[in-house]
Write an enzyme that holds these catalytic residues in place. Structure first.
Site, PDB file in Angstrom:
ATOM      1  N   SER A 154       0.853  -1.202   0.000  1.00  0.00           N
ATOM      2  CA  SER A 154       0.000   0.000   0.000  1.00  0.00           C
ATOM      3  C   SER A 154       0.883   1.244   0.000  1.00  0.00           C
ATOM      4  CB  SER A 154      -0.882   0.063   1.246  1.00  0.00           C
ATOM      5  OG  SER A 154      -1.659   1.261   1.218  1.00  0.00           O
ATOM      6  N   ASN A 203      -7.414 -10.808  -2.535  1.00  0.00           N
ATOM      7  CA  ASN A 203      -6.593 -11.779  -3.275  1.00  0.00           C
ATOM      8  C   ASN A 203      -5.662 -12.539  -2.335  1.00  0.00           C
ATOM      9  OD1 ASN A 203      -7.632 -11.178  -5.798  1.00  0.00           O
ATOM     10  ND2 ASN A 203      -6.086  -9.625  -6.245  1.00  0.00           N
ATOM     11  N   TYR A 235      -7.279   6.027   1.949  1.00  0.00           N
ATOM     12  CA  TYR A 235      -6.356   5.158   2.694  1.00  0.00           C
ATOM     13  C   TYR A 235      -7.066   4.590   3.924  1.00  0.00           C
ATOM     14  CZ  TYR A 235      -1.993   3.891   5.165  1.00  0.00           C
ATOM     15  OH  TYR A 235      -0.973   3.237   5.819  1.00  0.00           O
ATOM     16  N   LYS A 246      -8.083   0.641   4.590  1.00  0.00           N
ATOM     17  CA  LYS A 246      -7.493  -0.108   5.699  1.00  0.00           C
ATOM     18  C   LYS A 246      -8.575  -0.612   6.651  1.00  0.00           C
ATOM     19  CE  LYS A 246      -3.062   0.014   4.783  1.00  0.00           C
ATOM     20  NZ  LYS A 246      -2.331  -1.242   4.508  1.00  0.00           N
ATOM     21  N   ARG A 254       6.558  12.577   3.606  1.00  0.00           N
ATOM     22  CA  ARG A 254       6.379  12.394   5.051  1.00  0.00           C
ATOM     23  C   ARG A 254       7.332  13.295   5.827  1.00  0.00           C
ATOM     24  NH1 ARG A 254       5.938   5.985   5.495  1.00  0.00           N
ATOM     25  NH2 ARG A 254       7.200   6.189   3.635  1.00  0.00           N
TER      26      ARG A 254
HETATM   27  N1  UDP Z   1       4.286  17.752   8.247  1.00  0.00           N
HETATM   28  C1  UDP Z   1       4.975  18.959   8.380  1.00  0.00           C
HETATM   29  N2  UDP Z   1       5.883  19.297   7.415  1.00  0.00           N
HETATM   30  C2  UDP Z   1       6.167  18.524   6.332  1.00  0.00           C
HETATM   31  C3  UDP Z   1       5.491  17.291   6.210  1.00  0.00           C
HETATM   32  C4  UDP Z   1       4.556  16.938   7.187  1.00  0.00           C
HETATM   33  O1  UDP Z   1       4.747  19.715   9.328  1.00  0.00           O
HETATM   34  O2  UDP Z   1       7.012  18.922   5.501  1.00  0.00           O
HETATM   35  C5  UDP Z   1       3.318  17.371   9.294  1.00  0.00           C
HETATM   36  C6  UDP Z   1       1.964  16.866   8.787  1.00  0.00           C
HETATM   37  O3  UDP Z   1       1.065  17.931   8.579  1.00  0.00           O
HETATM   38  C7  UDP Z   1       1.542  15.962   9.928  1.00  0.00           C
HETATM   39  C8  UDP Z   1       2.853  15.416  10.473  1.00  0.00           C
HETATM   40  O4  UDP Z   1       3.872  16.284   9.995  1.00  0.00           O
HETATM   41  O5  UDP Z   1       0.908  16.709  10.952  1.00  0.00           O
HETATM   42  C9  UDP Z   1       3.156  13.987  10.029  1.00  0.00           C
HETATM   43  O6  UDP Z   1       2.983  13.940   8.642  1.00  0.00           O
HETATM   44  P1  UDP Z   1       3.302  12.648   7.763  1.00  0.00           P
HETATM   45  O7  UDP Z   1       2.988  13.027   6.344  1.00  0.00           O
HETATM   46  O8  UDP Z   1       4.685  12.187   8.061  1.00  0.00           O
HETATM   47  O9  UDP Z   1       2.330  11.489   8.232  1.00  0.00           O
HETATM   48  P2  UDP Z   1       0.895  11.397   8.973  1.00  0.00           P
HETATM   49  O10 UDP Z   1       1.233  11.025  10.361  1.00  0.00           O
HETATM   50  O11 UDP Z   1       0.190  12.739   8.902  1.00  0.00           O
HETATM   51  O12 UDP Z   1       0.173  10.349   8.233  1.00  0.00           O
END
Ligand code: UDP
Length: 297
Positions: free
Chosen positions: A46, A70, A116, A120, A157
Site C-alpha cells: 500500500s 486476493n 487510505y 485499511k 512524510r
Molecule cells: N508535516 C509537516 N511538514 C512537512 C510534512 C509533514 O509539518 O514537511 C506534518 C503533517 O502535517 C503531519 C505530520 O507532519 O501533521 C506527520 O505527517 P506525515 O505526512 O509524516 O504522516 P501522517 O502522520 O500525517 O500520516
C-alpha cells in the site's frame, strides 16, 4: 512481491545474492499465485504517505480492498498464516487519547485521507471475516508512524521531508502551527513487534508504535539540532483532516507479545540521518523519482 509503485529495488539489492530469495514484480490487486509451499504471508502492499495516496487514490483503495481479498484467498489455498498491515489511520483524527485498540475512530470517508483510511478499515473487516468464516489464521497490526533507513527521501512524510530540506540547505516546512503531535517508532522496533505478533496466537488488532509523543514543531527543532542546519523553520497551511494528536496505547503489545520499543528517538534519528547523508547527491535533489503515471489506468 511488489509492483514498485512506491518501492525501490535498491532497498533489497543485498538480498539477491541469496539463492533462496525470490522477487516477484507483481501488483497484488491482480490475482496472486506462487507455486510451492507458503507458510506465512505478510501483506504490506500500500502507499502509506498522504502525498502518495492523494496522487494515486484509486490504487490505494484497490490494494487495501482487492489486494487484501486476493491475498486472503491465496492464504486459504496455501493453508498459510497471514498478517496484514493496518494503520493508526483507522483511528482518523482521534477523539480518544492515547489510542487503544478498542477505539472505533473518527474518520472522514470522503476527505483526502478517506481513500487510505477506509481501504485499511475494509482490510481489517475482510481479514476478520476470513478468520471467523473460513477459520483462516490471521493477524492484524496497526502500525503507527515509523521511520528509519531506506525511507523514500521525497515521499512527503515529515521525517524525510525535514531531513531532506536540511541537507539541501532549504528552510524546514512545518504545517499548521506545529502543535499537532505524532509518536515515532524506529523501524527495528517495529519489525520486532510485527514478528512477535506474527508468531503469537492473537487474531485481534494490535497497536505497534512508540508512545513517546512529540509536537511536530518540537520534532522540527530536533531535526535542526541533529543536522546543524542554519536554515529557519517556516510555516505552511495545515492539510485537511490532518490528525491533531496521535499516540499508541501499547498495553496489549506489552502484555500479549512481551514487546516494547527499545530505540530512543535520539538514537533512531542519528542512524536515519547518517543513512540520508550517505545517499548520492543526485537523489537528494530529485523531487520524486517515482513515475506514478505508468500505473494509472
Ligand atoms: N508535516 C509537516 N511538514 C512537512 C510534512 C509533514 O509539518 O514537511 C506534518 C503533517 O502535517 C503531519 C505530520 O507532519 O501533521 C506527520 O505527517 P506525515 O505526512 O509524516 O504522516 P501522517 O502522520 O500525517 O500520516
Amino acid at each position: 512481491m511488489d509492483n514498485l509503485i512506491t518501492g525501490d529495488l535498491r532497498n533489497i539489492e543485498h538480498l539477491f545474492k541469496h539463492t533462496d530469495f525470490e522477487f516477484y514484480h507483481h501488483d497484488v490487486s491482480k490475482f496472486v499465485h506462487v507455486s510451492g509451499d507458503i507458510h506465512y504471508i505478510l501483506h504490506f502492499a500500500s502507499p502509506a504517505s498522504p502525498i502518495d495516496y492523494l496522487k494515486i487514490p484509486i490504487q490505494t483503495l484497490k490494494v487495501g480492498s482487492l489486494g487484501t481479498h486476493n491475498l486472503l484467498g491465496f492464504a486459504r489455498v496455501k493453508k498459510a498464516r497471514i498478517l496484514v498491515a493496518s494503520t493508526s489511520e483507522v483511528y482518523g483524527d482521534p477523539l480518544v487519547h492515547p489510542q487503544t485498540e478498542e477505539y472505533y475512530g473518527n474518520v472522514n470517508p470522503v476527505g483526502p485521507r478517506g481513500v487510505y483510511d477506509e481501504a485499511k478499515r475494509f482490510q481489517e473487516a475482510i481479514t476478520m471475516a476470513y478468520h471467523t468464516y473460513h477459520q483462516l489464521e490471521t493477524r492484524i497490526v496497526r502500525i503507527f508512524n515509523t521511520y528509519g533507513p531506506r525511507m523514500r527521501l521525497n515521499d512527503g512524510r515529515v521525517l524525510p521531508a525535514l531531513i531532506g530540506q536540511a541537507l539541501r540547505g532549504e528552510d524546514l516546512t512545518v504545517f499548521g502551527d506545529g502543535s499537532q503531535t505524532r509518536s515515532f517508532c524506529y523501524v527495528d522496533d517495529q519489525v520486532d513487534g510485527i514478528y512477535k505478533l506474527l508468531l503469537s496466537d492473537y487474531a485481534m488488532p494490535v497497536n505497534i508504535g512508540n508512545p513517546d509523543e512529540i509536537t511536530i514543531l518540537d520534532f522540527a527543532k530536533e531535526i535542526v539540532q541533529l543536522t546543524g542546519t542554519s536554515q529557519k523553520i517556516v510555516y505552511k497551511p495545515l492539510p485537511k483532516d490532518d490528525p491533531k494528536q496521535r499516540q499508541p496505547d501499547i498495553t496489549k503489545a506489552k502484555n500479549i507479545l512481551g514487546w516494547a520499543p527499545k530505540f530512543s528517538r535520539e538514537d533512531g534519528l542519528k542512524i536515519t540521518y547518517n543513512y540520508f547523508k550517505s545517499l548520492p547527491k543526485e537523489l537528494l535533489h530529485q523531487r520524486d523519482h517515482k513515475n506514478f503515471d505508468q500505473f494509472i489506468r
